[in-house]
Write a protein that holds these residues in place. Structure first.
Motif, PDB file in Angstrom:
ATOM      1  N   GLN A  74       0.904  -1.253  -0.034  1.00  0.00           N
ATOM      2  CA  GLN A  74       0.106   0.094  -0.074  1.00  0.00           C
ATOM      3  C   GLN A  74       0.891   1.266  -0.156  1.00  0.00           C
ATOM      4  O   GLN A  74       0.594   2.057  -0.575  1.00  0.00           O
ATOM      5  CB  GLN A  74      -0.667  -0.065   1.277  1.00  0.00           C
ATOM      6  N   TYR A  75       1.985   1.301   0.748  1.00  0.00           N
ATOM      7  CA  TYR A  75       2.913   2.578   0.884  1.00  0.00           C
ATOM      8  C   TYR A  75       3.475   2.699  -0.593  1.00  0.00           C
ATOM      9  O   TYR A  75       3.709   3.978  -0.934  1.00  0.00           O
ATOM     10  CB  TYR A  75       3.898   2.348   2.055  1.00  0.00           C
ATOM     11  N   ALA A  78       1.345   4.035  -2.735  1.00  0.00           N
ATOM     12  CA  ALA A  78       0.779   5.771  -2.575  1.00  0.00           C
ATOM     13  C   ALA A  78       2.162   6.352  -2.833  1.00  0.00           C
ATOM     14  O   ALA A  78       2.268   7.577  -2.308  1.00  0.00           O
ATOM     15  CB  ALA A  78       0.499   5.796  -1.090  1.00  0.00           C
ATOM     16  N   HIS A 299      -1.238  -2.450  -4.243  1.00  0.00           N
ATOM     17  CA  HIS A 299      -0.578  -1.332  -4.900  1.00  0.00           C
ATOM     18  C   HIS A 299      -1.833  -0.654  -5.517  1.00  0.00           C
ATOM     19  O   HIS A 299      -1.798   0.588  -5.494  1.00  0.00           O
ATOM     20  CB  HIS A 299       0.268  -1.796  -6.076  1.00  0.00           C
ATOM     21  N   GLY A 302      -3.243   1.298  -2.412  1.00  0.00           N
ATOM     22  CA  GLY A 302      -2.598   2.254  -2.200  1.00  0.00           C
ATOM     23  C   GLY A 302      -2.698   3.512  -2.993  1.00  0.00           C
ATOM     24  O   GLY A 302      -2.602   4.754  -2.573  1.00  0.00           O
ATOM     25  N   SER A 443      -8.654   0.803   3.582  1.00  0.00           N
ATOM     26  CA  SER A 443      -7.132   0.775   3.309  1.00  0.00           C
ATOM     27  C   SER A 443      -6.493   1.584   4.471  1.00  0.00           C
ATOM     28  O   SER A 443      -6.784   2.650   4.950  1.00  0.00           O
ATOM     29  CB  SER A 443      -7.183   1.687   1.897  1.00  0.00           C
ATOM     30  N   VAL A 445      -3.793   3.238   4.227  1.00  0.00           N
ATOM     31  CA  VAL A 445      -3.009   4.528   3.708  1.00  0.00           C
ATOM     32  C   VAL A 445      -4.226   5.290   3.499  1.00  0.00           C
ATOM     33  O   VAL A 445      -3.973   6.507   3.747  1.00  0.00           O
ATOM     34  CB  VAL A 445      -2.481   4.099   2.336  1.00  0.00           C
TER      35      VAL A 445
END
Length: 450
Positions: A74-75, A78, A299, A302, A443, A445
């Protein structure tokens, strides 16, 4: 050496190395079973029960690795690579401490753990030896799992595959040396298989650690480990514990079911080990597809691409179901020949063949759980699968296994029917959950951003 943009990779590009890696992990376990089957059927049963306990450990170690994989994906989606690097360091350190403690506990109480399984007396000595040797070094596997999850989330799925190839080669060579005793090497049997397993994992950990430093462009802040935000640990536990809860519930229920099978006798236990060794090759496609899907969806979530994530899960599910059915059919057709690789016992071959036939029905249901649950986790919806999993695994798999297998005397066939009911019930519920889109606002994020 830069991180790959996994949002631009296809499912195939991510999945095929994972497929090879999972296949090789399974081959490593089956190499132990196959080589030990030339040594003793009792040794196979002993290692099979010990591995049930070791699988539980892997699940416990996996809860941090699962959180790591989801957070990093996720990071990276982002575009926040510095926090992804911090999460990597925190997860490795946390799993090291946790796994060392667990490894020592298993070493000190291995006999007691095996006695809880009501293991036949003739199997206890070998099972205890295997569990002690592999168990005390199980922290090696914990770190391999965590480092592997990190590398895959960055898109380098081939690296983990290469490490697994090397570990398999070393393990097979070690098994051969200690089981068959060429060149005057002492025949150690189960103890030798355990030593071979530990040695191959130690080398694997060294290599995958080097790759971790080599592949990730962002500096990993190991020197600042005690200064990193404690929130990273909390987030790993927030995501990882519920995710591991579903796995822990499954493996605990499998331990109880194994206890039922032990009541049926050594032949039944050995049949179960051989049948499941073959079944692994059937569902490994679904495992690989589900892991590749989790990386992509992580992904996409994110990056805020919710609709793409929704469609990706459904496409992956259809693919996993189709492949599992097409794979199970030839395995069932050639089950006698395949089981004959492990044993010449006609009773085991006949019963094992029936179990593989039932697998044609079981595996599509398992595909639902593997793909959709991983998709829900990647989206941050980690608690719901645990609640449903506990209810179904214990209310259906365990309960019906006892009723059909023990009470009504159907034995292993009753156990397999119970597993079919469990997988399909959970799978359908998970699909309904995904279609409801309740996971859209879960989520990590996005929650932090808001």
């Amino acid at each position: 050496m830069k991180e790959k943009n996994t949002t631009k990779l296809t499912l195939f590009a991510l999945t095929w190395p994972i497929f090879i890696e999972v296949l090789l992990h399974m081959l490593m376990g089956n190499a132990d079973v196959l080589m030990l089957s030339q040594y003793s059927d009792d040794s196979v049963a002993a290692v099979g029960v010990a591995n049930q306990i070791l699988f539980m450990l892997i699940v416990m170690f996996g809860f941090i690795a699962t959180g790591t994989s989801i957070l990093i994906a996720q990071y990276l989606g982002a575009k926040n690579r510095s926090i992804a690097a911090e999460v990597t360091v925190v997860s490795l350190f946390a799993n090291l401490i946790f796994s060392v403690v667990i490894s020592l506990i298993v070493f000190l109480f291995s006999s007691q753990l095996l006695l809880l399984m009501d293991l036949p007396p003739e199997l206890l000595s070998e099972a205890d030896t295997y569990l002690k040797v592999v168990g005390v070094f199980s922290f090696l596997q914990a770190l391999i799992i965590t480092a592997g999850a990190t590398i895959r989330s960055y898109g380098f799925t081939k690296d983990a595959m290469y490490v697994t190839i090397g570990m398999n080669i070393l393990n097979v060579i070690g098994n051969y040396l200690f089981i068959f005793g060429p060149f005057g090497i002492p025949v150690l049997g189960v103890e030798g298989v355990a030593i071979s397993t530990v040695f191959s994992r130690a080398i694997g950990l060294i290599v995958i650690t080097l790759l971790l430093f080599k592949r990730i462009e962002e500096p990993l802040p190991f020197k600042r480990i005690f200064k990193l935000p404690i929130i990273h640990v909390k987030n790993l536990l927030k995501i990882g514990i519920p995710s591991a809860g579903e796995h822990l519930s499954y493996n605990t229920s499998q331990l109880v079911i194994t206890y039922f099978i032990v009541m049926l006798g050594t032949n039944a236990l050995t049949t179960k080990v051989y049948a499941q060794s073959l079944m692994m090759f059937i569902y490994l496609f679904s495992v690989a597809i589900s892991q590749g899907t989790q990386i992509i969806i992580g992904h996409q979530i994110g990056a805020g691409k919710v609709e793409e994530a929704y469609k990706r899960c459904l496409k992956s599910l259809k693919l996993a179901i189709a492949i599992s059915i097409l794979t199970a059919i030839p395995f069932a057709f050639f089950s006698d020949s395949l089981l004959a690789i492990f044993t010449s016992n006609s009773e085991i071959i006949a019963l094992g063949g029936t179990l593989i036939l039932l697998t044609i029905i079981l595996e599509p249901g398992r595909s639902f759980n593997l793909v959709v649950i991983n998709a829900l986790r990647a989206a941050g919806d980690v608690k719901f699968p645990v609640y449903i999993g506990i209810l179904s695994m214990w209310g259906v798999a365990v309960t019906v296994s006892y009723i059909l297998g023990i009470h009504f005397g159907l034995g292993l066939i009753g156990v397999w029917i119970a597993m079919i009911l469990d997988e399909w019930l959970r799978g359908i519920i998970m699909l309904l959950r995904w279609r409801s889109r309740i996971w859209v606002n879960k989520s990590f994020v996005q929650q932090k951003a808001s």
